[in-house]
Design a protein around this motif. Structure first.
Motif, PDB file in Angstrom:
ATOM      1  N   VAL A  15       0.853  -1.191   0.000  1.00 59.49           N
ATOM      2  CA  VAL A  15       0.000   0.000   0.000  1.00 59.49           C
ATOM      3  C   VAL A  15       0.886   1.237   0.000  1.00 59.49           C
ATOM      4  O   VAL A  15       1.815   1.337   0.802  1.00 59.49           O
ATOM      5  CB  VAL A  15      -0.908   0.015   1.248  1.00 59.49           C
ATOM      6  N   GLN A  16       0.610   2.182  -0.904  1.00 62.37           N
ATOM      7  CA  GLN A  16       1.342   3.440  -0.892  1.00 62.37           C
ATOM      8  C   GLN A  16       0.646   4.383   0.077  1.00 62.37           C
ATOM      9  O   GLN A  16      -0.566   4.600  -0.016  1.00 62.37           O
ATOM     10  CB  GLN A  16       1.402   4.069  -2.276  1.00 62.37           C
ATOM     11  N   ILE A  17       1.430   4.927   1.001  1.00 59.09           N
ATOM     12  CA  ILE A  17       0.900   5.847   2.007  1.00 59.09           C
ATOM     13  C   ILE A  17       1.556   7.206   1.795  1.00 59.09           C
ATOM     14  O   ILE A  17       2.781   7.307   1.749  1.00 59.09           O
ATOM     15  CB  ILE A  17       1.168   5.327   3.431  1.00 59.09           C
ATOM     16  N   ILE A  18       0.726   8.238   1.658  1.00 60.90           N
ATOM     17  CA  ILE A  18       1.213   9.606   1.484  1.00 60.90           C
ATOM     18  C   ILE A  18       0.692  10.429   2.665  1.00 60.90           C
ATOM     19  O   ILE A  18      -0.505  10.416   2.963  1.00 60.90           O
ATOM     20  CB  ILE A  18       0.716  10.214   0.157  1.00 60.90           C
ATOM     21  N   SER A  19       1.614  11.105   3.349  1.00 58.41           N
ATOM     22  CA  SER A  19       1.206  11.919   4.489  1.00 58.41           C
ATOM     23  C   SER A  19       1.956  13.244   4.472  1.00 58.41           C
ATOM     24  O   SER A  19       2.987  13.385   3.818  1.00 58.41           O
ATOM     25  CB  SER A  19       1.487  11.180   5.806  1.00 58.41           C
ATOM     26  N   GLU A  44       6.194   9.959   1.351  1.00 56.44           N
ATOM     27  CA  GLU A  44       5.582   8.881   0.563  1.00 56.44           C
ATOM     28  C   GLU A  44       6.330   7.591   0.864  1.00 56.44           C
ATOM     29  O   GLU A  44       7.547   7.526   0.744  1.00 56.44           O
ATOM     30  CB  GLU A  44       5.664   9.190  -0.927  1.00 56.44           C
ATOM     31  N   GLU A  45       5.582   6.569   1.277  1.00 60.03           N
ATOM     32  CA  GLU A  45       6.166   5.285   1.619  1.00 60.03           C
ATOM     33  C   GLU A  45       5.299   4.152   1.081  1.00 60.03           C
ATOM     34  O   GLU A  45       4.106   4.341   0.833  1.00 60.03           O
ATOM     35  CB  GLU A  45       6.286   5.118   3.135  1.00 60.03           C
ATOM     36  N   TRP A  47       4.086   0.498   2.359  1.00 60.99           N
ATOM     37  CA  TRP A  47       4.002  -0.422   3.483  1.00 60.99           C
ATOM     38  C   TRP A  47       3.451  -1.734   2.941  1.00 60.99           C
ATOM     39  O   TRP A  47       2.414  -1.750   2.271  1.00 60.99           O
ATOM     40  CB  TRP A  47       3.071   0.108   4.564  1.00 60.99           C
ATOM     41  N   THR A  65       8.662  -1.821   5.080  1.00 59.68           N
ATOM     42  CA  THR A  65       8.380  -0.429   4.698  1.00 59.68           C
ATOM     43  C   THR A  65       9.526   0.055   3.830  1.00 59.68           C
ATOM     44  O   THR A  65      10.665  -0.375   4.002  1.00 59.68           O
ATOM     45  CB  THR A  65       8.238   0.506   5.919  1.00 59.68           C
TER      46      THR A  65
END
Length: 68
Positions: A15-19, A44-45, A47, A65
Motif C-alpha cells: 500500500v502506498q501511504i502519502i502523508s 511517501e512510503e 508499506w 516499509t
C-alpha cells in the motif's frame, strides 16, 4: 494499493501511504533541538502487509516499509 501477491495460502499487499508531517524534536525544557514547526514535509512510503489466509487470526503483519 500498489501490488498484491498471492502465494498459495499467503497474501502480501503493498500500500502506498502519502502523508504530510511536521517533525520537531524538543529537549526536556521544550526548546527545539531539531526541525522546524512551520515546515510541512510530504512523506511517501510503501508499506507491505502479509497474512496467512488459512490462519484463524484475522490480523495482518507489517512485513516491510520503504520510501518511494
Amino acid at each position: 494499493i500498489k501490488n498484491i501477491v498471492l502465494n498459495k495460502r499467503y497474501v502480501r499487499i503493498a500500500v502506498q501511504i502519502i502523508s504530510e508531517q511536521i517533525n520537531v524534536f524538543r529537549d526536556k525544557q521544550g526548546q527545539i533541538i531539531e526541525g522546524n514547526p512551520s515546515q510541512v514535509d510530504k512523506i511517501e512510503e510503501i508499506w507491505t502487509f502479509g497474512r496467512d489466509l488459512t490462519s484463524s487470526n484475522p490480523n495482518w503483519q507489517l512485513m516491510e516499509t520503504s520510501a518511494v
